[in-house]
Scaffold this motif. Structure first.
Motif, PDB file in Angstrom:
ATOM      1  N   ALA A  16     -34.951 -98.013  12.251  1.00  0.00           N
ATOM      2  CA  ALA A  16     -35.235 -98.861  13.301  1.00  0.00           C
ATOM      3  C   ALA A  16     -33.884 -99.944  13.605  1.00  0.00           C
ATOM      4  N   GLU A  17     -32.993 -99.921  13.082  1.00  0.00           N
ATOM      5  CA  GLU A  17     -31.519-100.861  13.186  1.00  0.00           C
ATOM      6  C   GLU A  17     -30.623-100.252  14.236  1.00  0.00           C
ATOM      7  N   ASP A  18     -30.004-101.080  14.806  1.00  0.00           N
ATOM      8  CA  ASP A  18     -28.998-100.830  15.769  1.00  0.00           C
ATOM      9  C   ASP A  18     -27.751-100.492  14.897  1.00  0.00           C
ATOM     10  N   ALA A  19     -26.675 -99.827  15.418  1.00  0.00           N
ATOM     11  CA  ALA A  19     -25.501 -99.188  14.773  1.00  0.00           C
ATOM     12  C   ALA A  19     -24.856-100.260  13.932  1.00  0.00           C
ATOM     13  N   THR A  20     -24.427-101.471  14.428  1.00  0.00           N
ATOM     14  CA  THR A  20     -23.942-102.605  13.719  1.00  0.00           C
ATOM     15  C   THR A  20     -24.797-103.214  12.609  1.00  0.00           C
ATOM     16  N   THR A  21     -26.058-103.401  12.882  1.00  0.00           N
ATOM     17  CA  THR A  21     -26.962-103.797  11.665  1.00  0.00           C
ATOM     18  C   THR A  21     -26.737-102.897  10.698  1.00  0.00           C
ATOM     19  N   ARG A  22     -26.789-101.317  10.882  1.00  0.00           N
ATOM     20  CA  ARG A  22     -26.932-100.428   9.968  1.00  0.00           C
ATOM     21  C   ARG A  22     -25.514-100.527   9.098  1.00  0.00           C
ATOM     22  N   TYR A  23     -24.406-100.811   9.892  1.00  0.00           N
ATOM     23  CA  TYR A  23     -22.990-100.773   9.193  1.00  0.00           C
ATOM     24  C   TYR A  23     -22.920-101.985   8.398  1.00  0.00           C
ATOM     25  N   LEU A  24     -23.358-103.192   8.787  1.00  0.00           N
ATOM     26  CA  LEU A  24     -23.360-104.372   8.042  1.00  0.00           C
ATOM     27  C   LEU A  24     -24.233-104.216   6.778  1.00  0.00           C
ATOM     28  N   ASN A  25     -25.340-103.624   7.096  1.00  0.00           N
ATOM     29  CA  ASN A  25     -26.194-103.230   5.738  1.00  0.00           C
ATOM     30  C   ASN A  25     -25.556-102.322   4.942  1.00  0.00           C
ATOM     31  N   PHE A  26     -25.126-101.366   5.241  1.00  0.00           N
ATOM     32  CA  PHE A  26     -24.485-100.599   4.380  1.00  0.00           C
ATOM     33  C   PHE A  26     -23.256-101.409   3.508  1.00  0.00           C
ATOM     34  N   LEU A  27     -22.682-102.317   4.029  1.00  0.00           N
ATOM     35  CA  LEU A  27     -21.489-102.880   3.725  1.00  0.00           C
ATOM     36  C   LEU A  27     -22.146-103.664   2.571  1.00  0.00           C
ATOM     37  N   GLU A  28     -23.418-104.632   3.024  1.00  0.00           N
ATOM     38  CA  GLU A  28     -23.961-105.405   1.870  1.00  0.00           C
ATOM     39  C   GLU A  28     -24.506-104.445   0.651  1.00  0.00           C
ATOM     40  N   LYS A  29     -25.288-103.572   1.092  1.00  0.00           N
ATOM     41  CA  LYS A  29     -25.975-102.670  -0.189  1.00  0.00           C
ATOM     42  C   LYS A  29     -25.006-101.993  -0.966  1.00  0.00           C
ATOM     43  N   PHE A  30     -23.887-101.345  -0.320  1.00  0.00           N
ATOM     44  CA  PHE A  30     -22.926-100.510  -1.233  1.00  0.00           C
ATOM     45  C   PHE A  30     -21.407-100.942  -1.005  1.00  0.00           C
ATOM     46  N   PRO A  31     -21.123-102.258  -1.583  1.00  0.00           N
ATOM     47  CA  PRO A  31     -19.812-102.764  -1.040  1.00  0.00           C
ATOM     48  C   PRO A  31     -18.759-101.921  -1.871  1.00  0.00           C
ATOM     49  N   ASN A  32     -19.022-101.274  -2.770  1.00  0.00           N
ATOM     50  CA  ASN A  32     -17.997-100.575  -3.462  1.00  0.00           C
ATOM     51  C   ASN A  32     -17.925 -99.025  -2.972  1.00  0.00           C
ATOM     52  N   LEU A  33     -18.659 -98.662  -2.064  1.00  0.00           N
ATOM     53  CA  LEU A  33     -18.576 -97.386  -1.399  1.00  0.00           C
ATOM     54  C   LEU A  33     -17.723 -97.294  -0.132  1.00  0.00           C
ATOM     55  N   ALA A  34     -17.741 -98.592   0.485  1.00  0.00           N
ATOM     56  CA  ALA A  34     -17.055 -98.845   1.795  1.00  0.00           C
ATOM     57  C   ALA A  34     -15.738 -98.243   1.959  1.00  0.00           C
ATOM     58  N   ASN A  35     -14.775 -98.471   0.858  1.00  0.00           N
ATOM     59  CA  ASN A  35     -13.474 -97.851   0.963  1.00  0.00           C
ATOM     60  C   ASN A  35     -13.254 -96.954   0.408  1.00  0.00           C
ATOM     61  N   ARG A  36     -14.404 -95.992  -0.127  1.00  0.00           N
ATOM     62  CA  ARG A  36     -14.097 -94.816  -0.752  1.00  0.00           C
ATOM     63  C   ARG A  36     -14.617 -93.693  -0.211  1.00  0.00           C
ATOM     64  N   VAL A  37     -15.438 -94.123   1.190  1.00  0.00           N
ATOM     65  CA  VAL A  37     -15.885 -92.878   1.878  1.00  0.00           C
ATOM     66  C   VAL A  37     -15.017 -92.719   3.358  1.00  0.00           C
ATOM     67  N   PRO A  38     -14.661 -91.457   3.617  1.00  0.00           N
ATOM     68  CA  PRO A  38     -13.833 -91.472   4.883  1.00  0.00           C
ATOM     69  C   PRO A  38     -14.724 -91.609   6.023  1.00  0.00           C
ATOM     70  N   LEU A  39     -14.166 -92.486   7.042  1.00  0.00           N
ATOM     71  CA  LEU A  39     -14.837 -92.670   8.246  1.00  0.00           C
ATOM     72  C   LEU A  39     -15.879 -91.887   8.955  1.00  0.00           C
ATOM     73  N   SER A  40     -15.283 -90.588   9.230  1.00  0.00           N
ATOM     74  CA  SER A  40     -15.970 -89.513   9.413  1.00  0.00           C
ATOM     75  C   SER A  40     -17.533 -89.292   8.733  1.00  0.00           C
ATOM     76  N   TYR A  41     -17.413 -89.373   7.562  1.00  0.00           N
ATOM     77  CA  TYR A  41     -18.724 -89.224   6.557  1.00  0.00           C
ATOM     78  C   TYR A  41     -19.500 -90.405   6.770  1.00  0.00           C
ATOM     79  N   LEU A  42     -19.106 -91.572   7.002  1.00  0.00           N
ATOM     80  CA  LEU A  42     -19.695 -92.894   6.961  1.00  0.00           C
ATOM     81  C   LEU A  42     -20.200 -92.965   8.533  1.00  0.00           C
ATOM     82  N   ALA A  43     -19.752 -92.476   9.381  1.00  0.00           N
ATOM     83  CA  ALA A  43     -20.246 -92.550  10.783  1.00  0.00           C
ATOM     84  C   ALA A  43     -21.496 -91.592  10.835  1.00  0.00           C
ATOM     85  N   SER A  44     -21.163 -90.426  10.270  1.00  0.00           N
ATOM     86  CA  SER A  44     -22.420 -89.424  10.215  1.00  0.00           C
ATOM     87  C   SER A  44     -23.463 -89.960   9.445  1.00  0.00           C
TER      88      SER A  44
END
Length: 188
Positions: free
Chosen positions: A144-172
């Motif tokens: 139910a979230e827009d793309a920006t909110t999904r990304y911000l929530n990802f950063l909030e919930k999984f801060p340790n993953l953000a720099n470990r995941v390639p952008l292509s995987y994260l976008a998918s």
């Protein structure tokens, strides 16, 4: 090995002989970045506890696009549980995003532990239940979230993953294109 034992002890009691048996039944496996732990079309025959590293679970949609469903990091088990339990071919790939050190149980090892340790099935059921609840909690809000909110929530919930995941995987995973993700990252 201590991480695995401590994790299991969160879900039930084990005595020292049982712990020693578990240690004998597990095999240490190293996977390199990009290698698959399990593949679509094959019946999973082992379960991994991730001691070090990061997995992603992905599949190909009807258009042939690769879709990342979710990520699994350290101190978690990884397997396509439905395919494993029902002994049917998986529809998902489990791939190493980074180099990984795994503690792997074969089907036979798990059956032996189930037959030998009275409380083993209860421990595994609690772990499975926790994992399924976490999976639902990760996926449901994203619908139910827009793309920006999904990304911000990802950063909030999984801060340790953000720099470990390639952008292509994260976008998918977020359900957006890589260029959209780049725009979102620049704007915040």
């Amino acid at each position: 090995m201590d991480k695995l034992i401590n994790y299991l002890l969160e879900f039930g009691q084990l005595n020292q002989p049982q712990i020693d048996l578990i240690k004998r039944k597990v095999k240490v496996v190293e996977l390199k970045k990009g290698e698959y732990f399990s593949e679509a079309g094959k019946i999973p025959r082992q379960v991994a506890f991730i001691e070090e590293g990061l997995f992603r679970v992905c599949y190909y949609n009807s258009k042939g696009d690769e879709i990342t469903k979710y990520f699994v990091d350290e101190n978690n088990f990884a397997v396509d549980i439905n395919s494993f339990n029902q002994k049917i071919p998986s529809s998902e790939y489990v791939q190493a995003v980074t180099d990984c050190t795994l503690l792997v149980f074969s089907t036979e090892s798990l059956n032996d532990l189930s037959a030998t340790i009275i409380q083993w099935d209860g421990i595994i059921n609690k772990i499975t239940e926790k994992a399924l609840v976490e999976k639902v909690n990760k996926l449901s809000p994203m619908l139910a979230e827009d793309a920006t909110t999904r990304y911000l929530n990802f950063l909030e919930k999984f801060p340790n993953l953000a720099n470990r995941v390639p952008l292509s995987y994260l976008a998918s995973y977020l359900g957006i294109t890589q260029s959209s993700l780049s725009r979102i990252r620049k704007s915040i």
